[in-house]
Structures are given as C-alpha cells and as structure tokens.
Design a protein around this motif. Structure first.
Motif, PDB file in Angstrom:
ATOM      1  N   SER A  45       0.863  -1.189   0.000  1.00  0.00           N
ATOM      2  CA  SER A  45       0.000   0.000   0.000  1.00  0.00           C
ATOM      3  C   SER A  45       0.899   1.238   0.000  1.00  0.00           C
ATOM      4  O   SER A  45       0.839   2.074   0.899  1.00  0.00           O
ATOM      5  CB  SER A  45      -0.911  -0.009   1.233  1.00  0.00           C
ATOM      6  N   PRO A  46       1.765   1.353  -1.031  1.00  0.00           N
ATOM      7  CA  PRO A  46       2.791   2.411  -0.994  1.00  0.00           C
ATOM      8  C   PRO A  46       2.344   3.736  -1.602  1.00  0.00           C
ATOM      9  O   PRO A  46       3.125   4.681  -1.635  1.00  0.00           O
ATOM     10  CB  PRO A  46       3.923   1.798  -1.840  1.00  0.00           C
ATOM     11  N   GLY A  47       1.104   3.806  -2.110  1.00  0.00           N
ATOM     12  CA  GLY A  47       0.601   5.091  -2.609  1.00  0.00           C
ATOM     13  C   GLY A  47       1.172   5.496  -3.956  1.00  0.00           C
ATOM     14  O   GLY A  47       1.392   4.660  -4.835  1.00  0.00           O
ATOM     15  N   ILE A  48       1.445   6.792  -4.092  1.00  0.00           N
ATOM     16  CA  ILE A  48       1.710   7.389  -5.420  1.00  0.00           C
ATOM     17  C   ILE A  48       3.112   7.999  -5.526  1.00  0.00           C
ATOM     18  O   ILE A  48       3.828   8.104  -4.525  1.00  0.00           O
ATOM     19  CB  ILE A  48       0.675   8.500  -5.714  1.00  0.00           C
TER      20      ILE A  48
ATOM     21  N   ILE B  24      -3.231  -2.764  -2.438  1.00  0.00           N
ATOM     22  CA  ILE B  24      -4.433  -2.013  -2.034  1.00  0.00           C
ATOM     23  C   ILE B  24      -4.170  -0.515  -2.127  1.00  0.00           C
ATOM     24  O   ILE B  24      -3.028  -0.070  -2.277  1.00  0.00           O
ATOM     25  CB  ILE B  24      -4.861  -2.391  -0.586  1.00  0.00           C
ATOM     26  N   GLY B  25      -5.247   0.253  -2.019  1.00  0.00           N
ATOM     27  CA  GLY B  25      -5.132   1.714  -1.978  1.00  0.00           C
ATOM     28  C   GLY B  25      -4.852   2.303  -3.345  1.00  0.00           C
ATOM     29  O   GLY B  25      -5.151   1.712  -4.391  1.00  0.00           O
ATOM     30  N   ASP B  26      -4.229   3.475  -3.338  1.00  0.00           N
ATOM     31  CA  ASP B  26      -4.039   4.229  -4.572  1.00  0.00           C
ATOM     32  C   ASP B  26      -3.184   3.492  -5.601  1.00  0.00           C
ATOM     33  O   ASP B  26      -3.273   3.782  -6.800  1.00  0.00           O
ATOM     34  CB  ASP B  26      -3.355   5.572  -4.256  1.00  0.00           C
ATOM     35  N   ALA B  27      -2.323   2.567  -5.164  1.00  0.00           N
ATOM     36  CA  ALA B  27      -1.374   1.928  -6.085  1.00  0.00           C
ATOM     37  C   ALA B  27      -2.025   0.912  -7.017  1.00  0.00           C
ATOM     38  O   ALA B  27      -1.405   0.468  -7.971  1.00  0.00           O
ATOM     39  CB  ALA B  27      -0.237   1.259  -5.303  1.00  0.00           C
TER      40      ALA B  27
HETATM   41  C1  LIG Z   1      -5.404  17.180  -0.399  1.00  0.00           C
HETATM   42  C2  LIG Z   1      -5.980  15.798  -0.295  1.00  0.00           C
HETATM   43  C3  LIG Z   1      -7.238  15.620   0.234  1.00  0.00           C
HETATM   44  C4  LIG Z   1      -7.770  14.339   0.337  1.00  0.00           C
HETATM   45  N1  LIG Z   1      -9.018  14.202   0.860  1.00  0.00           N
HETATM   46  C5  LIG Z   1      -9.555  12.971   0.974  1.00  0.00           C
HETATM   47  C6  LIG Z   1     -10.852  12.820   1.577  1.00  0.00           C
HETATM   48  O1  LIG Z   1     -11.507  13.789   1.974  1.00  0.00           O
HETATM   49  N2  LIG Z   1     -11.346  11.562   1.684  1.00  0.00           N
HETATM   50  C7  LIG Z   1     -10.658  10.465   1.270  1.00  0.00           C
HETATM   51  O2  LIG Z   1     -11.150   9.348   1.437  1.00  0.00           O
HETATM   52  N3  LIG Z   1      -9.422  10.583   0.694  1.00  0.00           N
HETATM   53  C8  LIG Z   1      -8.856  11.801   0.527  1.00  0.00           C
HETATM   54  N4  LIG Z   1      -7.599  11.941  -0.025  1.00  0.00           N
HETATM   55  C9  LIG Z   1      -6.922  10.745  -0.646  1.00  0.00           C
HETATM   56  C10 LIG Z   1      -6.121   9.904   0.341  1.00  0.00           C
HETATM   57  O3  LIG Z   1      -5.134  10.678   0.976  1.00  0.00           O
HETATM   58  C11 LIG Z   1      -5.418   8.759  -0.400  1.00  0.00           C
HETATM   59  O4  LIG Z   1      -6.285   8.193  -1.324  1.00  0.00           O
HETATM   60  C12 LIG Z   1      -4.969   7.694   0.613  1.00  0.00           C
HETATM   61  O5  LIG Z   1      -3.955   8.242   1.433  1.00  0.00           O
HETATM   62  C13 LIG Z   1      -4.467   6.443  -0.109  1.00  0.00           C
HETATM   63  O6  LIG Z   1      -4.015   5.503   0.837  1.00  0.00           O
HETATM   64  P1  LIG Z   1      -2.767   4.556   0.508  1.00  0.00           P
HETATM   65  O7  LIG Z   1      -2.604   3.646   1.669  1.00  0.00           O
HETATM   66  O8  LIG Z   1      -2.896   4.000  -0.850  1.00  0.00           O
HETATM   67  O9  LIG Z   1      -1.550   5.586   0.434  1.00  0.00           O
HETATM   68  P2  LIG Z   1      -0.939   6.478   1.608  1.00  0.00           P
HETATM   69  O10 LIG Z   1      -1.972   6.811   2.630  1.00  0.00           O
HETATM   70  O11 LIG Z   1      -0.234   7.613   0.944  1.00  0.00           O
HETATM   71  O12 LIG Z   1       0.130   5.536   2.280  1.00  0.00           O
HETATM   72  C14 LIG Z   1       1.283   5.123   1.582  1.00  0.00           C
HETATM   73  C15 LIG Z   1       2.396   5.008   2.606  1.00  0.00           C
HETATM   74  O13 LIG Z   1       3.463   4.253   2.051  1.00  0.00           O
HETATM   75  C16 LIG Z   1       4.680   4.813   2.499  1.00  0.00           C
HETATM   76  N5  LIG Z   1       5.725   4.391   1.562  1.00  0.00           N
HETATM   77  C17 LIG Z   1       5.799   4.644   0.236  1.00  0.00           C
HETATM   78  N6  LIG Z   1       6.887   4.076  -0.295  1.00  0.00           N
HETATM   79  C18 LIG Z   1       7.511   3.423   0.711  1.00  0.00           C
HETATM   80  C19 LIG Z   1       8.699   2.646   0.789  1.00  0.00           C
HETATM   81  N7  LIG Z   1       9.474   2.421  -0.290  1.00  0.00           N
HETATM   82  N8  LIG Z   1       9.065   2.142   1.987  1.00  0.00           N
HETATM   83  C20 LIG Z   1       8.296   2.361   3.087  1.00  0.00           C
HETATM   84  N9  LIG Z   1       7.159   3.092   3.087  1.00  0.00           N
HETATM   85  C21 LIG Z   1       6.777   3.619   1.898  1.00  0.00           C
HETATM   86  C22 LIG Z   1       4.403   6.312   2.484  1.00  0.00           C
HETATM   87  O14 LIG Z   1       5.300   7.016   3.317  1.00  0.00           O
HETATM   88  C23 LIG Z   1       2.958   6.368   2.985  1.00  0.00           C
HETATM   89  O15 LIG Z   1       2.877   6.550   4.389  1.00  0.00           O
HETATM   90  C24 LIG Z   1      -7.029  13.205  -0.107  1.00  0.00           C
HETATM   91  C25 LIG Z   1      -5.749  13.397  -0.638  1.00  0.00           C
HETATM   92  C26 LIG Z   1      -5.229  14.670  -0.742  1.00  0.00           C
HETATM   93  C27 LIG Z   1      -3.854  14.838  -1.308  1.00  0.00           C
END
Ligand SMILES: Cc1cc2nc3c(=O)[nH]c(=O)nc-3n(C[C@H](O)[C@H](O)[C@H](O)COP(=O)(O)OP(=O)(O)OC[C@H]3O[C@@H](n4cnc5c(N)ncnc54)[C@H](O)[C@@H]3O)c2cc1C
Length: 438
Positions: free
Chosen positions: A138-141, A334-337
C-alpha cells in the motif's frame, strides 16, 4: 511511454531507492519466519496499510504482522484542505504509529523498502532484510514531472519546492500553507493533472478553501484552476454550482487547458487552450503569487520494482476484487497503487480495501479460499466549499461485482453545499482516524 522509459524517468523523486544494498541493509531485520507463526509484511503505513495491519491481527491473531513505513509519523492528506482554509488545526491531521501497533499487536518499523525479491519472498529495506509469507503493498503514489520538463531534474526540483503539489503528506503541505498565510495579493493558481490522480476532488476543494481564505482576509486576486478536462473530475455539478454561486468573482475555472510551462523565477504559468473561433490552440500566460502545480501522478515505483504486473501509469493489475496481484497470489495491492478497477483513489477506499485484503489473507492462513468477490469496498468522499460557516458537498460510490461483468462503480453526488455536510465531513474524518488508530 514504454516501461523502460517509465522506470528511468517516472520515479524522479524516489531516486534514493536505487542505492545498492549496503552491508547494514543486508542484515536481517527479524529472524526468518516460522511455519507456526506466519508473517504478513505490509509496505506503507498510510490509510490502506495501517487498516490492513489492524484487521489482519483481529482476524488472524496467530499471524505476525510487520508494517514497514518510511515516515516517522502519520500525516493525513484527507482534511488537509480544511487546514489550508483555516477550518481545522495542524494537530488534527497527525497521529503517532505506536498506539495502534501496541493496541493491536503489530510491529511498525520505520524503514524505506528498497527491493522486493518475490522468488525468495524477501524484502530489503533501510533497516535490514526480512521474509514474508504474505505481502500487502500500500505504498501510494509518485510524482512524474517528465511530461512537463523532460529530463530537466533541476527544473522539476525547483517547481516541486516552490509550487508544491501537496498530494503526498509532508513539507509540501506545510510550504503551501506558509505561502497562503503570507499572501497579501496576487493569484493563487492550481493546475489539475491529466489522467488518474489521488483524490479527484482535492484540487477543486482546495480552490474553494483558498477562495474562502481570500474572502476572509480581503486578499486582492483570483484563485485560478487550470484543468485539462471539460469539467471537474469529481462532483462536477457541486463544484460548478459552488464556483458560480459562492465565488463568482473569485474563482476562475479554466477548463480544456493544457499546462505547457511553469517559470518559478518570473512566477508565471503558461498553458494553451483551444479557441473555437480561431480553430487553433491559443497560448496564454498568467502571473501567480502562489502556484500549486500538480504534475502527472503515477503509482509508487515499488509496484514495477517488485516485478508486479502494472499498466502504463505503474498502477498494479489485480487478479480480482480480493486485491491479489495479477501475477503473484502471495501479494496483495491495495489503496491508490492499484489500477485494475475504476475505484476513486481515496483514503476511504484504501481503508475499505485494507479490510477486504485482510479477510482473504486471514482465510488463506487457515487454508481457506474465499470467493474473490466475497467482500467489496465502498466510498464516501466529502469536500468543503466554504469555511465560515463551513459548508460542503459529498459523493457516494457503490461497488458491485459479478464474475461475468466484473466490477461496476456507481456514483451519487450532491449539488448544493450545506452546513450539515460540513459537519458530516468532520465526523467522517474523526471516524476513520478512530477506525485506524484506536
Ligand atoms: C489534499 C488531499 C485531500 C484528500 N481528501 C480525501 C478525503 O476527503 N477523503 C478520502 O477518502 N481521501 C482523501 N484523499 C486521498 C487519500 O489521501 C489517499 O487516497 C490515501 O492516502 C491512499 O491511501 P494509501 O494507503 O494507498 O496511500 P498512503 O496513505 O499515501 O500511504 C502510503 C504510505 O506508504 C509509504 N511508503 C511509500 N513508499 C515506501 C517505501 N518504499 N518504503 C516504506 N514506506 C513507503 C508512504 O510514506 C505512505 O505513508 C485526499 C488526498 C489529498 C492529497
């Protein structure tokens, strides 16, 4: 753009991860996992990763769960526009990792994952090496400035620092808030990226929060959105209604416009727009006091580095709605990735997907296989439109699945901002934080 080109240029701001593994990094982080205590490793302690960690421990207390997260604490993007608009405090957005880890019995390690060897089920990180039985990614974007600036990394770096995109938590958000708070006059320009990006309503909500700030502080100037689309990517009716009725002289929404350049020295943004009279694209330049330039968004480069199937944008392909990778049944993305399904990239979705993956992993740990569509995620996404009194709009996404037709996502949104929805926004944020951190 082919895969090689993407690998070379796409992860511009994540270049540190290409460092060869040093002796320190080759040391075991934890002893090898044993059969009686299966180990689930989660990469990324954000919305998806921390949810999955808690849920796996609840469903499979026999499992050892380890989260690898490169940040020292959690900083929420959701609700951060409310902080930009002065509706909430900086502290509201932050949490420590230690409490949920000790409450639910998972381990959180502050480390950057640098490589994943799936054939050995082995992960290399800045804190050492460890093995897994199941892996959740779940490393995001990541940001990709190459469509704007080619290989000019210096330019990309300057624009990143001076016109922070603020879609990945950290200094970017702090810098944007600092710039807005210091502003006396001038335009605040927000450029919306092409293609898929994290939180489709975020740039439009941000425009509303900045406009509300301008109004409250009598700042001379406009809030200008430059968007390649013909209308806002999310909640189009609600945002267009808001721009027209709440901010008729404040927000200028420039649609169908392609960003062509950013000059941080002269503080100018250039774009071109199709002129139906001239039957041609017409270039235009606008001065800014603050610019929030959001480049093209891609999946974290860990997906490609792990050799997982992905599309042009690096978004992971899945084998089904259980979030198992298309080419490895031990790996869940999972998540944005993920990019298999047209799910909005939201924290709510990542949270729901973390629970879906947890159910499947917990079942596998006791040698059961669930139907891939047994659990489905859902989404609700609020956007604030005014700050004092706070008002908001909302969209709900329902997901359905059939093995024959696959996944369908149906959206239902509101048009007229109201105070009730702003209250629901704060309640939603408190609720999801409690769900992850308590
Ligand atoms: C301005 C803004 C407003 C938003 N508002 C909303 C809202 O109102 N409602 C809503 O549902 N969503 C909202 N979102 C979207 C939400 O933030 C993302 O969709 C969500 O964070 C995705 O979760 P994720 O687990 O995929 O990624 P993230 O939450 O980004 O988690 C990914 C994690 O992986 C870590 N990581 C990455 N690469 C590595 C690596 N190589 N080694 C170790 N760790 C690593 C990162 O540090 C991070 O902590 C908003 C986003 C933004 C930018």
């Amino acid at each position: 753009m082919n895969r090689r080109h993407f690998l070379k240029t796409g992860a511009l701001l994540a270049a540190a991860s290409t460092t060869p593994l040093s002796a320190q990094r080759a040391k075991p982080l934890l002893p090898k996992n044993r059969q009686e205590t299966p180990r689930v490793v989660i990469v990324g302690g954000g919305f998806g990763g921390l949810t999955a960690a808690k849920r796996i421990r609840q469903l499979a207390p026999q499992a050892e769960v380890v989260v690898l997260e490169k940040r020292s604490h959690f900083f929420s993007c959701p609700y951060s526009n409310a902080w930009l608009g002065g509706v909430t405090s900086f502290e509201t957005l932050h949490r420590d990792h230690f409490r949920p880890a000790s409450t639910h019995g998972y381990r959180i390690v502050e480390a950057t994952v640098t490589a994943i060897d799936r054939s050995q089920r082995r992960i290399e990180s800045s804190a050492g090496v460890l093995h897994y039985d199941y892996l959740v990614l779940s490393p995001g974007i990541a940001y990709d400035y190459t469509p704007l600036f080619g290989d000019d990394r210096e330019k990309a770096r300057a624009v990143y620092e001076q016109c922070p995109p603020a879609l990945i938590p950290g200094s970017e958000h702090l810098a944007l808030v600092r710039q807005l708070r210091a502003l006396k006059e001038g335009n605040f320009i927000i450029t919306v990226p092409p293609g898929t990006f994290r939180c489709p309503p975020a740039p439009y909500e941000r425009a509303c929060m900045v406009a509300a700030w301008y109004d409250r502080h009598n700042i001379k100037g406009k809030v200008i959105l430059i968007d390649p689309r013909t209308e806002p990517m999310a909640k189009p009716k609600g945002f267009l209604h808001t721009f027209k009725n709440l901010y008729p002289d404040r927000i200028e929404y420039i649609h169908s416009a392609q960003l062509t350049g950013v000059d941080p020295k002269s503080r100018e943004i250039t774009f071109e727009r199709f002129d139906p009279q001239a039957l041609d694209f017409v270039p235009r330049t606008l001065p800014y006091a603050v610019a929030n330039v959001i480049p093209t968004i891609r999946a974290s480069d860990l997906i490609a580095k792990a050799g997982l199937e992905h599309d042009e944008g690096g978004w992971a392909r899945l084998a089904g709605p259980h979030h198992q990778s298309a080419n490895d049944d031990r790996v869940f993305v999972i998540g944005d990735a993920q990019g298999e399904y047209p799910y909005p990239k939201s924290g709510q979705m990542a949270n729901a997907q973390g629970k879906v993956a947890a159910e499947h992993i917990a079942a596998r740990l006791v040698s059961k296989k669930l139907d891939p569509g047994a659990f489905l995620p859902f989404n609700v996404c609020y956007s604030l439109t005014q700050s004092d009194p706070a008002t908001g709009i909302v969209v709900f996404h329902e997901v359905s699945y059939s093995p024959k037709d696959g996944i369908a996502v149906r959206a239902r949104d509101t048009t007229i901002p109201d105070r009730k929805t702003a209250k629901a926004t704060a309640d939603w944020f408190g609720g999801i934080m409690d769900d992850i951190f308590l």
